[in-house]
Write an enzyme that holds these catalytic residues in place. Structure first.
Site, PDB file in Angstrom:
ATOM      1  N   LEU A   7      -3.957   4.006  -0.592  1.00 55.70           N
ATOM      2  CA  LEU A   7      -2.919   3.176   0.016  1.00 55.70           C
ATOM      3  C   LEU A   7      -3.075   1.708  -0.384  1.00 55.70           C
ATOM      4  O   LEU A   7      -2.087   1.031  -0.691  1.00 55.70           O
ATOM      5  CB  LEU A   7      -2.941   3.315   1.536  1.00 55.70           C
ATOM      6  CG  LEU A   7      -2.481   4.666   2.085  1.00 55.70           C
ATOM      7  CD1 LEU A   7      -2.673   4.712   3.594  1.00 55.70           C
ATOM      8  CD2 LEU A   7      -1.048   4.957   1.713  1.00 55.70           C
ATOM      9  N   GLY A  28       4.859   3.372   7.989  1.00 57.39           N
ATOM     10  CA  GLY A  28       4.298   4.503   8.723  1.00 57.39           C
ATOM     11  C   GLY A  28       2.958   4.846   8.100  1.00 57.39           C
ATOM     12  O   GLY A  28       2.430   4.088   7.291  1.00 57.39           O
ATOM     13  N   GLY A  29       2.424   5.973   8.427  1.00 55.79           N
ATOM     14  CA  GLY A  29       1.121   6.380   7.918  1.00 55.79           C
ATOM     15  C   GLY A  29       0.986   6.229   6.418  1.00 55.79           C
ATOM     16  O   GLY A  29       0.114   5.525   5.923  1.00 55.79           O
ATOM     17  N   GLU A  30       1.840   6.896   5.685  1.00 55.75           N
ATOM     18  CA  GLU A  30       1.814   6.827   4.223  1.00 55.75           C
ATOM     19  C   GLU A  30       3.150   6.328   3.680  1.00 55.75           C
ATOM     20  O   GLU A  30       3.485   6.579   2.530  1.00 55.75           O
ATOM     21  CB  GLU A  30       1.508   8.206   3.632  1.00 55.75           C
ATOM     22  CG  GLU A  30       0.138   8.727   4.002  1.00 55.75           C
ATOM     23  CD  GLU A  30      -0.124  10.120   3.463  1.00 55.75           C
ATOM     24  OE1 GLU A  30       0.812  10.780   2.973  1.00 55.75           O
ATOM     25  OE2 GLU A  30      -1.270  10.557   3.547  1.00 55.75           O
ATOM     26  N   GLU A  31       3.900   5.635   4.501  1.00 59.38           N
ATOM     27  CA  GLU A  31       5.219   5.155   4.079  1.00 59.38           C
ATOM     28  C   GLU A  31       5.250   3.642   4.052  1.00 59.38           C
ATOM     29  O   GLU A  31       4.641   2.968   4.882  1.00 59.38           O
ATOM     30  CB  GLU A  31       6.303   5.678   5.017  1.00 59.38           C
ATOM     31  CG  GLU A  31       6.486   7.174   4.926  1.00 59.38           C
ATOM     32  CD  GLU A  31       7.612   7.685   5.813  1.00 59.38           C
ATOM     33  OE1 GLU A  31       8.265   6.878   6.496  1.00 59.38           O
ATOM     34  OE2 GLU A  31       7.826   8.904   5.819  1.00 59.38           O
TER      35      GLU A  31
END
Length: 109
Positions: A7, A28-31
């Site tokens: 990330l 978001g988490g991986e957004e």
């Protein structure tokens, strides 16, 4: 730990490709989301495609292990009928999930 590393590397790649007046944030988490003022759909899609290629080509190495990373991207623009910011976000999210649904590692708009 490997996920956090990826990330951070993705964020570094994106930040190196956007202009000072553009906003890049984790959504978001991986957004992530990128706000591109005064950029039309064609320019947004071009940037998204450039980022997709750069990330696919980048060698992510964490503790001597190479990690293959690809991204799916959704692009849209603000339209007159948008009443609130969530209208724009919802459309971008729909395009993101279209990219994921139709094979990943692509840009949908």
């Amino acid at each position: 730990l490997a996920g956090d590393f990826v990330l951070k590397e993705v964020a570094r790649i994106v930040q190196s490709r956007i202009r000072r007046d553009e906003v890049f944030a984790r959504y978001g988490g991986e957004e992530f989301a990128i706000i591109l003022p005064e950029t039309g759909l064609q320019g947004s899609v071009a940037l998204a495609e450039t980022l997709r290629q750069k990330i696919e080509e980048h060698i992510f190495t964490f503790q001597q292990d190479s990690i293959k990373v690809t991204i799916s991207l959704g692009a849209t623009v603000l339209v007159e009928t948008d009443r609130v910011a969530n209208d724009l976000i919802k459309r971008a999210d729909e395009m993101l999930y279209e990219a994921k649904r139709t094979g990943r590692n692509r840009v949908c708009h």
